[in-house]
Design a protein around this motif. Sequence first.
Motif, short mmCIF file in Angstrom:
data_model
loop_
_atom_site.label_atom_id
_atom_site.label_comp_id
_atom_site.label_asym_id
_atom_site.label_seq_id
_atom_site.Cartn_x
_atom_site.Cartn_y
_atom_site.Cartn_z
N GLY A 71 -18.96 10.87 5.68
CA GLY A 71 -19.83 9.87 5.59
C GLY A 71 -18.55 8.49 5.58
N VAL A 72 -17.24 8.70 5.86
CA VAL A 72 -16.44 7.75 6.04
C VAL A 72 -16.53 6.86 7.31
N ARG A 73 -16.54 5.52 7.32
CA ARG A 73 -16.40 4.96 8.74
C ARG A 73 -15.11 4.38 9.00
N PHE A 74 -14.03 4.83 8.31
CA PHE A 74 -12.54 4.40 8.60
C PHE A 74 -12.39 2.79 8.84
N GLY A 75 -12.72 2.31 7.65
CA GLY A 75 -12.40 0.77 7.86
C GLY A 75 -11.05 0.52 7.48
N GLU A 76 -10.61 -0.78 7.50
CA GLU A 76 -9.45 -1.08 7.60
C GLU A 76 -8.58 -0.83 6.11
N MET A 77 -9.30 -0.80 4.97
CA MET A 77 -8.89 -0.76 3.58
C MET A 77 -8.64 0.77 3.55
N THR A 78 -9.44 1.74 3.81
CA THR A 78 -9.19 2.91 3.65
C THR A 78 -7.97 3.80 4.58
N THR A 79 -7.78 2.98 5.71
CA THR A 79 -6.67 3.44 6.40
C THR A 79 -5.36 2.81 6.47
N GLY A 80 -5.24 2.08 5.39
CA GLY A 80 -4.17 1.16 4.86
C GLY A 80 -3.76 0.26 6.51
N ALA A 81 -4.81 -0.44 6.71
CA ALA A 81 -4.98 -1.20 8.04
C ALA A 81 -4.40 -0.58 9.25
N TYR A 82 -4.94 0.60 9.30
CA TYR A 82 -4.90 1.62 10.45
C TYR A 82 -3.58 2.03 10.85
N THR A 83 -2.71 2.18 9.63
CA THR A 83 -1.05 2.53 9.52
C THR A 83 -0.93 3.89 8.92
N LEU A 84 -2.00 4.33 8.25
CA LEU A 84 -1.74 5.53 7.67
C LEU A 84 -1.72 6.89 8.56
N PHE A 85 -2.52 6.62 9.64
CA PHE A 85 -2.85 7.68 10.55
C PHE A 85 -2.48 7.41 11.93
N ASP A 86 -1.99 8.17 12.93
CA ASP A 86 -1.75 8.00 14.31
C ASP A 86 -3.05 7.49 14.92
N LEU A 87 -2.98 6.59 15.94
CA LEU A 87 -4.26 6.40 16.66
C LEU A 87 -4.01 6.82 18.10
N PRO A 88 -5.14 7.26 18.78
CA PRO A 88 -6.39 7.56 18.46
C PRO A 88 -6.37 8.72 17.77
N ASP A 89 -5.30 9.75 18.03
CA ASP A 89 -5.15 10.94 17.56
C ASP A 89 -4.41 11.20 16.28
N MET A 90 -5.19 11.57 15.05
CA MET A 90 -4.41 11.80 13.75
C MET A 90 -3.41 13.05 14.11
N ALA A 91 -2.21 12.89 13.38
CA ALA A 91 -1.49 14.25 13.29
C ALA A 91 -1.98 15.47 12.45
N GLN A 92 -3.01 15.03 11.52
CA GLN A 92 -3.84 15.72 10.82
C GLN A 92 -4.91 16.46 11.81
N THR A 93 -5.47 17.39 11.53
CA THR A 93 -6.75 18.13 11.97
C THR A 93 -7.75 17.15 11.29
N LEU A 94 -8.55 16.56 12.17
CA LEU A 94 -9.50 15.61 11.67
C LEU A 94 -10.92 16.31 11.65
N ILE A 95 -11.82 16.40 10.67
CA ILE A 95 -13.33 16.82 10.98
C ILE A 95 -13.91 15.61 10.33
N HIS A 96 -14.59 14.94 11.25
CA HIS A 96 -15.46 13.87 11.02
C HIS A 96 -16.89 14.28 10.95
N VAL A 97 -17.38 13.99 9.53
CA VAL A 97 -19.18 14.02 9.35
C VAL A 97 -19.77 12.89 9.23
N HIS A 98 -20.70 12.44 9.87
CA HIS A 98 -21.32 11.05 9.63
C HIS A 98 -22.83 11.14 9.95
#
Length: 557
Positions: A276-303
């Motif tokens: 349910g997450v929309r990946f806003g600026e606050m949740t991602t540390g201003a988009y610095t926590l994860f690599d863009l556009p492909d995270m280093a982590q495996t991402l399963i996104h449910v929305h």
Amino acid sequence: MGKKHGGHLLVECLRALGAKKGFGVPGESYLAVLDGLYDTKGELDLVLCRNEGGAAFMAAAYGKLTGQPGLCFVTRGPGATNASIGVHTAMQDSSPMILFVGQIDTATREREAFQEVDYRAFFGPIAKWATEIDHVDRIPEILSRAWTTAISGRPGPVVVALPEDMLASMPSVPALSRAVTVTPPAASAETLLDVRNALAAARRPVILMGGGGWTAEGSATLKSFAEASDIPVIVAFRYLDRYDNHSPTYAGDAGVGMLPAIRETLTRSDLILALGVRFGEMTTGAYTLFDLPDMAQTLIHVHGSDRELGKIYQPDIAVHASADGFARALAAQPVKGDWAEWRKTAREGYEATFDLPEQPGPVDMSKVIAYLREHLPEDAILTNGAGNFAIWPNKYFRFGPGQRLLAPQSGAMGYGLPAAIAAKVAHPERPVVCIAGDGDFQMNAVELGTAMQIGATPVVLILNNGTYGTIRMHQERHFPERVSGTDLVNPDFAALASAYGFHGERVERTEDFAAAFERAMASPTGAVLDLVIAIEALTPRQTLSQIRQIGKAETKS
């Protein structure tokens, strides 16, 4: 009464859709709707507000709390533009809302008539849908679509403009008889198996939970799955009430002022199940926590909205499904893996965030919030607006499964008091506590008049430090000792509260808070406590002087 006009038809349709409450400020542009509401007292009531911004905040908060569209009624031009702050907040919060705006006659459009605004153009970028009803017979059709749009997919605000002549016309169609029941999208059995297999292959999985549309059942079943699978859960900015903070799997929130322990859990993870997450600026540390556009982590996104999938980050598994429903499907079969120590470390990192230094000044908020953690009932509702003060309910209160938080992802000041009133309208039997800054409170202090008129009785705690704290914090970091435009001269808040019929007290010592709060909770008319907070206590872990010294050192280097 004579023949029924468009205002009556609109109100009858709202009743059929299930509406019980609306919030607004009257205007001559929608007198026909007010006339329709005359006949629905006790069934569909209008809460008369003092400012359209406050009314829109109430509607947005009501939608967030109940899951049904919060209704707001305002007049054209200034009324609509005042209300836009609530529309923006509802959109960023993914909360269902419908704003009804009185509009000029259709015959005078595009002449820059008195208070004319093109509402499709004005609200288009910040609403889920903005429209105008040109013919009275289309009221049922458009109201059904507005209601369905507000609650389905990613919930959000809808704006409906109501030309004055259209409302006064006589319809030839009947009112709606029911609301449309929308079955949310669901994942296939194959997709669920793919998700379980990906989780089982991970070494450091994390569940990131947030967004609108969650039910108590969905939250409970997600907890059941996470605990049975022993996976840590982090919640998105200002959604920490959607997961039981007392669970051993709860590992904190990803939001403003994200603490190092939570950042580390997210960055060290090798799989993120985002529900349910929309990946806003606050949740991602201003988009610095994860690599863009492909995270280093495996991402399963449910929305629930396909428009959110791949919007910021490219998921390895994209699931177009209700996050709430997906959590219930997951709970049927837990996943096992060798990550018990990982989950334990994540929880310990969260627990360590409560080890706070003593706060300087007359009232120590670390002790106040500890008192609230221990004494607020299991069904309490907390609200707050925006400012440094919000870190206390958003970081240092532990929400149980029956408690709720109403706080704006938009960072809008002035939301807390209207949200508290809306919470009391929705649940008059539940205790409601608004935590506000002195600047934040004064954005909508006049809504105490709304509370007085309808008998809403929240308890308001004003953290009074005489400054716009967030801006002062950044000011000292970037321009140390050059204080400009951030000092506040405040009124006597206790006297102001008394003028509105509230119990009012000024609390000048930490040791006086408990007794004052007990009196506030016992007040039959609601209460305002003015807490004297030192300006030095600008953040829980850094004083103003320390922030200034850091700023001076950085500006010299």
